[in-house]
Design an enzyme around this catalytic site. Structure first.
Site, PDB file in Angstrom:
ATOM      1  N   HIS A   1      14.482 -24.073 -20.474  1.00  0.00           N
ATOM      2  CA  HIS A   1      13.812 -22.972 -19.349  1.00  0.00           C
ATOM      3  C   HIS A   1      12.530 -23.368 -19.002  1.00  0.00           C
ATOM      4  CE1 HIS A   1      14.120 -20.159 -16.774  1.00  0.00           C
ATOM      5  NE2 HIS A   1      13.815 -18.986 -17.395  1.00  0.00           N
ATOM      6  N   HIS A  43      24.242 -25.045 -13.555  1.00  0.00           N
ATOM      7  CA  HIS A  43      25.088 -23.973 -13.163  1.00  0.00           C
ATOM      8  C   HIS A  43      25.137 -23.947 -11.708  1.00  0.00           C
ATOM      9  CE1 HIS A  43      21.399 -21.875 -12.405  1.00  0.00           C
ATOM     10  NE2 HIS A  43      21.203 -22.039 -13.546  1.00  0.00           N
ATOM     11  N   CYS A  55      20.139 -20.198 -16.383  1.00  0.00           N
ATOM     12  CA  CYS A  55      19.008 -21.294 -16.900  1.00  0.00           C
ATOM     13  C   CYS A  55      19.124 -21.257 -18.457  1.00  0.00           C
ATOM     14  CB  CYS A  55      17.837 -21.192 -16.541  1.00  0.00           C
ATOM     15  SG  CYS A  55      17.977 -21.682 -14.546  1.00  0.00           S
TER      16      CYS A  55
END
Length: 521
Positions: free
Chosen positions: A133, A349, A79
């Site tokens: 994040h 991701h 992240c």
């Protein structure tokens, strides 16, 4: 004669003045809004990407109105580095954000993020959910930072992540007790000590009872307010699911028969791969019932029934977010702003679902690097187009600038993919670049490495080096990995040490060393 010339000139000027005063005043064209949707841990397992199991009608419908990028890559499969890169428009070795705990604003106090940049061009910027994040909302970036649903604005929850909430009263009580114990041992913890509990939950509740549903309701209320402003908005909306734990209303779990969800095509670590290529699965291990699982390089000790439940939970979480997005998109249309809003939807991701004997992300393999990316914008000329051109998440910043009609910052290390939305067949990048920092505590051999990844259309090549975390510099070359994407799309066999690759590897190594600039179209 001179008098007549002046007289005629005055007549012309007078006529022009009368015409200009009678014409309608020029209307100022409002720039398009931006709805920036991040979905945590979302791999390209969606209907539009060819997954016949996934139930994602609303994302698929968005794709039919926009452009789907079939070959998109993140810059780091975890992240914090991925998001720091795409939100600043520069790559991990430039942000110097290499692992989960790195805080980009502490490292780069003068960084100008995407919402900061859009604000300079008259955009009102708002953040709901996980864009940076979890515990790094970066208030500097937003006019309205870190908006949260009202019931979550409790004093003890300010440092708590949206992914950590459950419905069960027993789980909530257990979390509070465990947190007290954990904070006594160490006062600063990930998610403020709340990240304990089961790996899944399927409560029979309304969509808004889980955090993502509650923040979608808040997003709708916020959009209603923003639609009345006289300036365009940039709304960053970050969904927490399908990040662990897989918590979603029961009706979404019921949409999937776990027996009919295929297991991983590549259940073993790649043959010939270095052991440090794999992460330790610590993310899954800290949830209830998983403390016993070992490193992926050891024997698999997760039962087949548990494997199927985990996969069902992942798919249920994706379908839950898809339903929330359908509600959100309908609201945009009701507000009559859908057709003047750029919508970008992406995963930060990928995520392993038993692939390579593992669960989670944090490798340089394409199961972790490849992401979904869909963009829809006003006046789109090729709705429903798909492109196989290689793009990267670092390209989002300059692309949104071009689509919004604002200047692209000269420090951008990405390439605007806006031309691909009009001509999906354009010759494009020759490679995509990623990297991953393997730390000693999660490495199978206890050593530290930095792995640099190069994806071309045919090959995936990775070089591993030693790494000095104090200076942020790479050390001695260790080893390499090479995968033939055409013959071995699931990356099961490392070809790097095979004699017939002796001419290919030097070429790929040079291309990796040359870097992203020489791969541009």
């Amino acid at each position: 004669m001179k008098y007549n010339y002046i007289k005629n000139l005055l007549t012309v000027i007078s006529s022009l003045f009368i015409l200009s005063s009678c014409s309608e005043p020029e209307k100022k064209v409002k720039k398009p809004n931006v709805l920036f949707i991040s979905i945590d841990d979302l791999r390209p397992n969606l209907g539009v990407y060819g997954d016949s199991i996934a139930i994602t009608p609303n994302i698929d419908k968005l794709a039919m109105l926009g452009t789907t990028f079939m070959d998109a890559y993140c810059q780091a499969a975890v992240c914090a580095p991925s998001r720091a890169s795409l939100m600043t428009g520069i790559r991990p070795d430039s942000t110097r954000v290499w692992h989960l705990g790195d805080k980009f604003r502490d490292i780069n106090p003068d960084a100008v993020t995407m919402p900061q940049y859009f604000s300079k061009f008259g955009y009102h910027t708002v953040n709901i959910g996980k864009i940076f994040h979890n515990y790094m909302p970066d208030s500097i970036s937003w006019d309205e930072p870190d908006l949260r649903p009202k019931r979550y604005l409790q004093k003890d929850w300010i440092g708590r992540d949206g992914e950590t909430f459950y419905i069960s009263k027993e789980v909530n009580e257990s979390q509070a007790l465990k947190r007290d114990s954990l904070l006594k041992l160490k006062s600063v913890r990930y998610a403020d000590g709340w990240n304990t509990g089961p790996a899944w939950e399927a409560a029979d509740v309304h969509d808004t009872m889980y955090y993502d549903g509650a923040q979608t309701k808040l997003a709708k209320q916020t959009l209603s307010r923003l639609s009345k402003m006289d300036k365009p908005f940039y709304l960053g909306l970050g969904y927490f699911r399908p990040h662990l734990p897989f918590t979603a209303p029961k009706k979404y779990w019921d949409m999937y028969d776990p027996e009919k969800i295929p297991l991983a095509n590549n259940p073993n670590i790649p043959n010939g791969a270095p052991l440090h290529s794999m992460n330790s699965m610590y993310e899954l291990r800290h949830y209830d019932g998983f403390s016993h699982i070992g490193h992926p390089t050891t024997e698999n000790n997760i039962s087949i029934d548990t494997v199927r439940t985990l996969k069902q939970g992942y798919y249920a979480s994706v379908t839950y977010v898809d339903a929330l997005l359908g509600d959100l998109f309908s609201h945009l249309k009701e507000l009559n702003i859908y057709d003047n809003t750029i919508i970008v939807l992406f995963g930060d991701h990928g995520w392993k679902l038993g692939d390579h004997n593992s669960w989670g992300k944090m490798t340089n393999y394409n199961i972790d690097l490849k992401v979904p990316l869909i963009v829809s914008y006003p006046g789109r000329k090729n709705p429903g187009a798909k492109t196989d051109a290689m793009v990267e998440l670092v390209d989002i910043f300059p692309s949104l600038c071009e689509l919004a009609g604002i200047d692209i910052p000269n420090y951008s290390q990405g390439k605007s993919f806006a031309p691909l939305t009009e001509n999906p067949q354009l010759p494009w990048k020759t490679a995509a670049f990623s990297q991953f920092h393997r730390r000693p505590k999660v490495s199978a051999d206890g050593n530290r490495y930095m792995g640099y990844s190069l994806n071309t259309k045919k090959y995936h090549y990775i070089e591993w080096y030693g790494w000095d975390p104090n200076t942020g510099t790479r050390g001695e070359y260790k080893n390499a990995e090479l995968y033939d994407k055409e013959k071995d799309p699931f990356e099961t066999l490392n070809l790097a040490d095979m004699d017939n690759m002796n001419t290919i590897i030097p070429e790929l190594s040079k291309q990796l060393e040359d870097g992203w600039q020489k791969a541009l179209p």
